[in-house]
Write a protein that holds these residues in place. Structure first.
Motif, PDB file in Angstrom:
ATOM      1  N   SER A 144       0.661   6.389  -0.240  1.00  0.00           N
ATOM      2  CA  SER A 144      -0.056   7.115  -0.321  1.00  0.00           C
ATOM      3  C   SER A 144       1.233   8.488  -0.489  1.00  0.00           C
ATOM      4  CB  SER A 144      -1.013   7.039   1.150  1.00  0.00           C
ATOM      5  OG  SER A 144       0.303   7.441   2.481  1.00  0.00           O
ATOM      6  N   ALA A 168      -8.117   1.991  -4.398  1.00  0.00           N
ATOM      7  CA  ALA A 168      -7.634   2.803  -3.925  1.00  0.00           C
ATOM      8  C   ALA A 168      -8.756   4.599  -3.564  1.00  0.00           C
ATOM      9  CB  ALA A 168      -7.266   3.737  -5.748  1.00  0.00           C
ATOM     10  N   PRO A 188      -7.554   2.408   2.414  1.00  0.00           N
ATOM     11  CA  PRO A 188      -8.152   1.841   1.539  1.00  0.00           C
ATOM     12  C   PRO A 188      -7.373  -0.233   1.944  1.00  0.00           C
ATOM     13  CG  PRO A 188      -7.544   3.738   0.390  1.00  0.00           C
ATOM     14  CD  PRO A 188      -7.277   3.645   2.280  1.00  0.00           C
ATOM     15  N   HIS A 230      -3.709  10.638  -1.959  1.00  0.00           N
ATOM     16  CA  HIS A 230      -4.144   9.817  -2.293  1.00  0.00           C
ATOM     17  C   HIS A 230      -3.893   8.780  -1.749  1.00  0.00           C
ATOM     18  CE1 HIS A 230      -5.273  12.013  -5.964  1.00  0.00           C
ATOM     19  NE2 HIS A 230      -4.133  12.538  -6.034  1.00  0.00           N
ATOM     20  N   ARG A 231      -4.862   7.225  -1.786  1.00  0.00           N
ATOM     21  CA  ARG A 231      -3.889   6.375  -1.151  1.00  0.00           C
ATOM     22  C   ARG A 231      -4.490   5.154  -1.362  1.00  0.00           C
ATOM     23  NH1 ARG A 231      -3.577   7.325   4.448  1.00  0.00           N
ATOM     24  NH2 ARG A 231      -3.571   9.465   5.017  1.00  0.00           N
ATOM     25  N   ALA A 232      -3.337   4.432  -1.061  1.00  0.00           N
ATOM     26  CA  ALA A 232      -3.958   2.948  -2.094  1.00  0.00           C
ATOM     27  C   ALA A 232      -3.635   1.501  -1.935  1.00  0.00           C
ATOM     28  CB  ALA A 232      -3.412   2.550  -3.428  1.00  0.00           C
ATOM     29  N   GLY A 287       0.488  -1.411  -0.316  1.00  0.00           N
ATOM     30  CA  GLY A 287       0.259  -0.618   0.181  1.00  0.00           C
ATOM     31  C   GLY A 287       0.827   1.317   0.091  1.00  0.00           C
ATOM     32  N   PHE A 298      -7.243  -4.307  -4.742  1.00  0.00           N
ATOM     33  CA  PHE A 298      -6.404  -3.554  -4.940  1.00  0.00           C
ATOM     34  C   PHE A 298      -7.971  -2.451  -4.873  1.00  0.00           C
ATOM     35  CE2 PHE A 298      -5.929   0.768  -7.663  1.00  0.00           C
ATOM     36  CZ  PHE A 298      -4.441   0.979  -7.043  1.00  0.00           C
TER      37      PHE A 298
END
Length: 176
Positions: free
Chosen positions: A45, A66, A74, A49-51, A43, A64
């Motif tokens: 960030s 986002a 997330p 934005h974060r994923a 993961g 996945f």
């Protein structure tokens, strides 16, 4: 294929671990060896934005997630999806309450054990920390969850989802 089967296998195989009781690190992936079925993922960030990506290689399954913004989680969504389809069948280590005198020694700031050891990343990541706090009774907590001892220098949160180990890094100090 972009990667050979051997390269992909190496990426998802343990290459390093900060502590034997914690998950390990492959090439670009965090590996949760204690979870059943095991997961690998990564993961990240930026400011807005974060994923999170979680794979279950043996099951041929992946998630996945986002998010735009700096408050989304997330990782929580990805974990919930994985748990819905493939519940964790491994039992969390049984933890015991921590004696008050030992709790007082645990409470306080730590350096994160996940950091680069060279160049500018070393400085940036050493400055980033983690903290064990106390509840109203003085019992140690990790991010709002009671912290239980599973052995010398190893801990689990009361909900069983997070395992921690104290790591002594030369020149860095107390690390989690």
């Amino acid at each position: 294929p972009l990667l050979s089967a051997e390269a992909l296998q190496a990426m998802m195989s343990p290459q390093f671990a900060n502590h034997p009781s914690l998950g390990s690190i492959g090439f670009g992936f965090w590996i949760d060896d204690a979870r059943r079925p095991r997961t690998v993922g990564h993961g990240g960030s930026t400011k807005h934005h974060r994923a999170e990506m979680v794979l279950l290689p043996e099951q041929g399954f992946g998630v996945f997630v986002a998010a735009n913004g700096d408050t989304g989680r997330p990782s929580s969504v990805a974990e919930a999806v994985v748990d819905a389809y493939f519940p964790n069948t491994a039992r969390a280590p049984a933890g015991e309450s921590i004696a008050p005198e030992a709790a007082r020694e645990l409470i306080g700031p730590y350096k994160a054990a996940r950091f680069g050891l060279h160049g500018p990343l070393r400085f940036i990541n050493v400055m980033r920390g983690a903290e064990i706090t106390a509840d109203a009774s003085g019992a140690p907590q990790w991010r709002g969850q009671a912290l239980l001892s599973t052995g010398p220098g190893t801990f689990v949160t009361a909900d069983g989802r997070t395992r921690l180990a104290l790591v002594d890094r030369k020149g860095i100090g107390r690390s989690l």
